[in-house]
Design an enzyme around this catalytic site. Sequence first.
Site, PDB file in Angstrom:
ATOM      1  N   GLY A  32       0.822  -1.194   0.000  1.00 23.52           N
ATOM      2  CA  GLY A  32       0.000   0.000   0.000  1.00 23.52           C
ATOM      3  C   GLY A  32       0.860   1.249   0.000  1.00 23.52           C
ATOM      4  O   GLY A  32       0.435   2.305  -0.494  1.00 23.52           O
ATOM      5  N   GLY A 132       6.992 -15.621   1.242  1.00 19.68           N
ATOM      6  CA  GLY A 132       6.453 -14.528   2.033  1.00 19.68           C
ATOM      7  C   GLY A 132       7.258 -13.264   1.799  1.00 19.68           C
ATOM      8  O   GLY A 132       8.195 -13.244   0.999  1.00 19.68           O
ATOM      9  N   CYS A 133       6.892 -12.200   2.490  1.00 18.16           N
ATOM     10  CA  CYS A 133       7.577 -10.924   2.318  1.00 18.16           C
ATOM     11  C   CYS A 133       7.368 -10.073   3.560  1.00 18.16           C
ATOM     12  O   CYS A 133       6.252 -10.023   4.097  1.00 18.16           O
ATOM     13  CB  CYS A 133       7.027 -10.194   1.086  1.00 18.16           C
ATOM     14  SG  CYS A 133       7.778  -8.577   0.776  1.00 18.16           S
ATOM     15  N   HIS A 175      13.080 -12.201  -5.935  1.00 19.84           N
ATOM     16  CA  HIS A 175      12.126 -11.497  -5.078  1.00 19.84           C
ATOM     17  C   HIS A 175      12.593 -10.052  -4.841  1.00 19.84           C
ATOM     18  O   HIS A 175      11.803  -9.109  -4.960  1.00 19.84           O
ATOM     19  CB  HIS A 175      12.006 -12.245  -3.748  1.00 19.84           C
ATOM     20  CG  HIS A 175      11.049 -11.643  -2.771  1.00 19.84           C
ATOM     21  ND1 HIS A 175       9.865 -12.250  -2.412  1.00 19.84           N
ATOM     22  CD2 HIS A 175      11.096 -10.483  -2.062  1.00 19.84           C
ATOM     23  CE1 HIS A 175       9.221 -11.492  -1.535  1.00 19.84           C
ATOM     24  NE2 HIS A 175       9.958 -10.413  -1.295  1.00 19.84           N
ATOM     25  N   GLU A 176      13.877  -9.889  -4.516  1.00 21.49           N
ATOM     26  CA  GLU A 176      14.387  -8.555  -4.199  1.00 21.49           C
ATOM     27  C   GLU A 176      14.464  -7.656  -5.437  1.00 21.49           C
ATOM     28  O   GLU A 176      14.162  -6.459  -5.361  1.00 21.49           O
ATOM     29  CB  GLU A 176      15.760  -8.655  -3.522  1.00 21.49           C
ATOM     30  CG  GLU A 176      15.763  -9.420  -2.208  1.00 21.49           C
ATOM     31  CD  GLU A 176      14.710  -8.929  -1.219  1.00 21.49           C
ATOM     32  OE1 GLU A 176      14.436  -7.715  -1.199  1.00 21.49           O
ATOM     33  OE2 GLU A 176      14.160  -9.763  -0.494  1.00 21.49           O
ATOM     34  N   HIS A 179      11.229  -6.101  -6.189  1.00 28.32           N
ATOM     35  CA  HIS A 179      10.981  -4.903  -5.389  1.00 28.32           C
ATOM     36  C   HIS A 179      11.546  -3.663  -6.073  1.00 28.32           C
ATOM     37  O   HIS A 179      10.917  -2.594  -6.069  1.00 28.32           O
ATOM     38  CB  HIS A 179      11.617  -5.044  -4.006  1.00 28.32           C
ATOM     39  CG  HIS A 179      10.772  -5.766  -3.008  1.00 28.32           C
ATOM     40  ND1 HIS A 179       9.499  -5.356  -2.669  1.00 28.32           N
ATOM     41  CD2 HIS A 179      11.033  -6.866  -2.248  1.00 28.32           C
ATOM     42  CE1 HIS A 179       9.000  -6.176  -1.759  1.00 28.32           C
ATOM     43  NE2 HIS A 179       9.913  -7.095  -1.480  1.00 28.32           N
TER      44      HIS A 179
END
Length: 218
Positions: A32, A132-133, A175-176, A179
Amino acid sequence: MGVLRKTLNWYARLSPKHGASAPPFSHVVQIGDPTLRTVSHTVPIEKIKGEVVQNVIKKLQDVLFRYGSVGMSAPQIGINLRIFAMRHTAEQIASVQPEVAKMKGMSVVPYTVFVNPVLKVIDYQKVIHTEGCESVRSFAADVARYRAVEVSGWNAEGEPQSQVYTGWPARIVQHEIDHLDGKLYTDIMDRKTLHCTCWDEVNLSKGKVAIPFAPESV
């Protein structure tokens, strides 16, 4: 909407106690936050050793270790720069059942920082595991990732580096870097598998569970 208002009011009561803060944060921002949906900026190579970038790298390390994580990106601490840190210790791997660690291809990864990482897929076969994160706190889902990748970039000292990762370390890297591109695992997850990781505690406590968004040491 009533539940949402109660939640917002609860967090509002916390704000005066802690005061305002500015990034890089000592906590991990949550889904968010616009930072997580912004494509991060390339770091000028000549500025890697500068105070601003070094401060971000140091804060990344602090947050990574405080949260006990295996990876952390600059956007997760409120900074849209193409930097991430990763590690996977023997102690972290030992906390997982041996057969699970072997099945997921887990291996020790020393603490490593990548600045301006570039990803190259080495093995296009995708493997599905639950992921997960820290920015989607207390949730997880099945995600397909490439089995092996190569990452090139610069280290914290501004020196070029390149490394091939397979198995779980390759998943951490993907994953990173997601981001850094303004993406979350929720964008590519199997939506039917999304679950709260503490759903059973919620039932056992009759709903009286508070999800912490930061360790008490932060």
